[in-house]
Design a protein around this motif. Structure first.
Motif, PDB file in Angstrom:
ATOM      1  N   PRO A  17      40.746  32.492  49.081  1.00 33.71           N
ATOM      2  CA  PRO A  17      39.460  32.917  48.540  1.00 33.71           C
ATOM      3  C   PRO A  17      39.250  32.368  47.128  1.00 33.71           C
ATOM      4  O   PRO A  17      40.207  32.027  46.436  1.00 33.71           O
ATOM      5  N   SER A  18      38.025  32.324  46.717  1.00 32.06           N
ATOM      6  CA  SER A  18      37.668  31.847  45.382  1.00 32.06           C
ATOM      7  C   SER A  18      37.710  33.004  44.396  1.00 32.06           C
ATOM      8  O   SER A  18      37.034  34.023  44.599  1.00 32.06           O
ATOM      9  N   GLY A  19      38.488  32.845  43.334  1.00 31.56           N
ATOM     10  CA  GLY A  19      38.521  33.864  42.294  1.00 31.56           C
ATOM     11  C   GLY A  19      37.147  34.066  41.677  1.00 31.56           C
ATOM     12  O   GLY A  19      36.720  35.198  41.433  1.00 31.56           O
ATOM     13  N   ALA A  20      36.432  32.966  41.447  1.00 35.28           N
ATOM     14  CA  ALA A  20      35.090  33.060  40.853  1.00 35.28           C
ATOM     15  C   ALA A  20      34.145  33.839  41.768  1.00 35.28           C
ATOM     16  O   ALA A  20      33.331  34.641  41.287  1.00 35.28           O
ATOM     17  N   ASP A 153      35.264  36.295  52.334  1.00 33.58           N
ATOM     18  CA  ASP A 153      35.690  37.687  52.449  1.00 33.58           C
ATOM     19  C   ASP A 153      35.169  38.546  51.308  1.00 33.58           C
ATOM     20  O   ASP A 153      35.070  39.761  51.439  1.00 33.58           O
ATOM     21  N   GLU A 154      34.818  37.905  50.193  1.00 37.49           N
ATOM     22  CA  GLU A 154      34.337  38.656  49.031  1.00 37.49           C
ATOM     23  C   GLU A 154      32.915  39.180  49.248  1.00 37.49           C
ATOM     24  O   GLU A 154      32.452  40.048  48.504  1.00 37.49           O
ATOM     25  N   ALA A 155      32.226  38.708  50.274  1.00 37.68           N
ATOM     26  CA  ALA A 155      30.830  39.097  50.486  1.00 37.68           C
ATOM     27  C   ALA A 155      30.658  40.599  50.676  1.00 37.68           C
ATOM     28  O   ALA A 155      29.615  41.155  50.329  1.00 37.68           O
ATOM     29  N   HIS A 156      31.672  41.281  51.186  1.00 31.23           N
ATOM     30  CA  HIS A 156      31.554  42.726  51.431  1.00 31.23           C
ATOM     31  C   HIS A 156      31.929  43.582  50.221  1.00 31.23           C
ATOM     32  O   HIS A 156      31.811  44.802  50.268  1.00 31.23           O
ATOM     33  N   LEU A 167      30.021  57.845  48.332  1.00 28.03           N
ATOM     34  CA  LEU A 167      30.767  58.874  49.056  1.00 28.03           C
ATOM     35  C   LEU A 167      31.794  59.584  48.178  1.00 28.03           C
ATOM     36  O   LEU A 167      32.411  60.556  48.613  1.00 28.03           O
ATOM     37  N   SER A 168      31.996  59.066  46.968  1.00 30.95           N
ATOM     38  CA  SER A 168      33.011  59.576  46.041  1.00 30.95           C
ATOM     39  C   SER A 168      34.384  59.595  46.722  1.00 30.95           C
ATOM     40  O   SER A 168      35.071  60.614  46.795  1.00 30.95           O
ATOM     41  N   ARG A 169      34.771  58.419  47.205  1.00 34.35           N
ATOM     42  CA  ARG A 169      36.049  58.225  47.908  1.00 34.35           C
ATOM     43  C   ARG A 169      36.664  56.900  47.464  1.00 34.35           C
ATOM     44  O   ARG A 169      35.956  55.986  47.059  1.00 34.35           O
ATOM     45  N   PRO A 170      37.978  56.754  47.584  1.00 35.59           N
ATOM     46  CA  PRO A 170      38.607  55.485  47.209  1.00 35.59           C
ATOM     47  C   PRO A 170      38.330  54.371  48.223  1.00 35.59           C
ATOM     48  O   PRO A 170      38.041  54.637  49.388  1.00 35.59           O
ATOM     49  N   HIS A 171      38.421  53.153  47.733  1.00 36.58           N
ATOM     50  CA  HIS A 171      38.426  51.974  48.600  1.00 36.58           C
ATOM     51  C   HIS A 171      39.430  50.985  48.011  1.00 36.58           C
ATOM     52  O   HIS A 171      39.462  50.769  46.801  1.00 36.58           O
ATOM     53  N   ILE A 172      40.217  50.388  48.896  1.00 33.07           N
ATOM     54  CA  ILE A 172      41.238  49.436  48.465  1.00 33.07           C
ATOM     55  C   ILE A 172      40.964  48.084  49.102  1.00 33.07           C
ATOM     56  O   ILE A 172      40.869  47.973  50.322  1.00 33.07           O
ATOM     57  N   PHE A 173      40.830  47.056  48.242  1.00 30.76           N
ATOM     58  CA  PHE A 173      40.731  45.676  48.696  1.00 30.76           C
ATOM     59  C   PHE A 173      42.141  45.094  48.661  1.00 30.76           C
ATOM     60  O   PHE A 173      42.757  45.040  47.600  1.00 30.76           O
ATOM     61  N   LEU A 174      42.653  44.700  49.809  1.00 30.34           N
ATOM     62  CA  LEU A 174      43.978  44.076  49.895  1.00 30.34           C
ATOM     63  C   LEU A 174      43.810  42.580  49.801  1.00 30.34           C
ATOM     64  O   LEU A 174      43.134  41.960  50.635  1.00 30.34           O
TER      65      LEU A 174
END
Length: 182
Positions: A17-20, A153-156, A167-174
């Motif tokens: 993926p692109s860091g930018a 993959d960064e689009a989401h 939702l005031s819930r965690p989300h983790i991007f792996l």
């Protein structure tokens, strides 16, 4: 040289993926605060550029679980933050994530580098135990998560960050492949 099960000598080349693009998506989500413990997977492509980007304020930490509390606290004044770490720190922080993110329902968004993951394999097929168990553990804990491995993959990211805060819930991007530096 003896090849081990962790060797990627014969592994197929895969796009990273692109860091930018990841940073642009984080900005599009309204995130300007980054709380981080350095992670070798994301350092070159994300952390280093963040440290030089005037649009971000970077807070460096010694312990990942401190970042869970800091990011949750920032949400009280409407500040969106991202916590960056590698999966070993995620595993160390699971109790804080459980209590603060799940029990107290706080929006903690994390970018987690999967240190040692073979770029051509899905995480659950990795020969690295600490990588292989991340997604099953997150599913067992009912923690929202998604994978960033390839261009696009960064689009989401903006939608997932918006959902975490709504939702005031965690989300983790792996982050399974080191983002390419710009």
């Amino acid at each position: 040289m003896v090849a081990t099960s962790n060797s990627t000598v014969d592994a197929p080349s895969v796009p990273h993926p692109s860091g930018a693009a990841i940073l642009a998506a984080i900005k599009a989500a309204g995130v300007r605060e980054v709380v981080a413990v350095p992670d070798i997977v994301t350092s070159d492509g994300l952390l280093w550029p963040i440290s030089h980007d005037p649009d971000f304020r970077l807070t460096r930490l010694c312990k990942e679980d401190e970042g869970v509390s800091i990011c949750a606290a920032m949400s009280f004044n409407g500040t969106r933050a991202v916590l960056m770490m590698q999966q070993t720190g995620l595993m160390d922080s699971l109790n804080a994530i459980r209590a603060i993110g799940m029990d107290y329902e706080m929006p903690v968004v994390m970018l987690v580098g999967l240190q040692g993951k073979e770029p051509h394999l899905p995480p659950e097929q990795s020969s690295v135990y600490g990588v292989r168990i991340v997604q099953p553990v997150l599913r067992a804990m009912e923690i929202s998560h998604s994978l960033i491995e390839a261009p696009g993959d960064e689009a989401h990211i903006p939608e997932a960050v918006d959902r975490a805060y709504a939702l005031s819930r965690p989300h983790i991007f792996l982050v399974g492949r080191a983002p390419e530096a710009s």
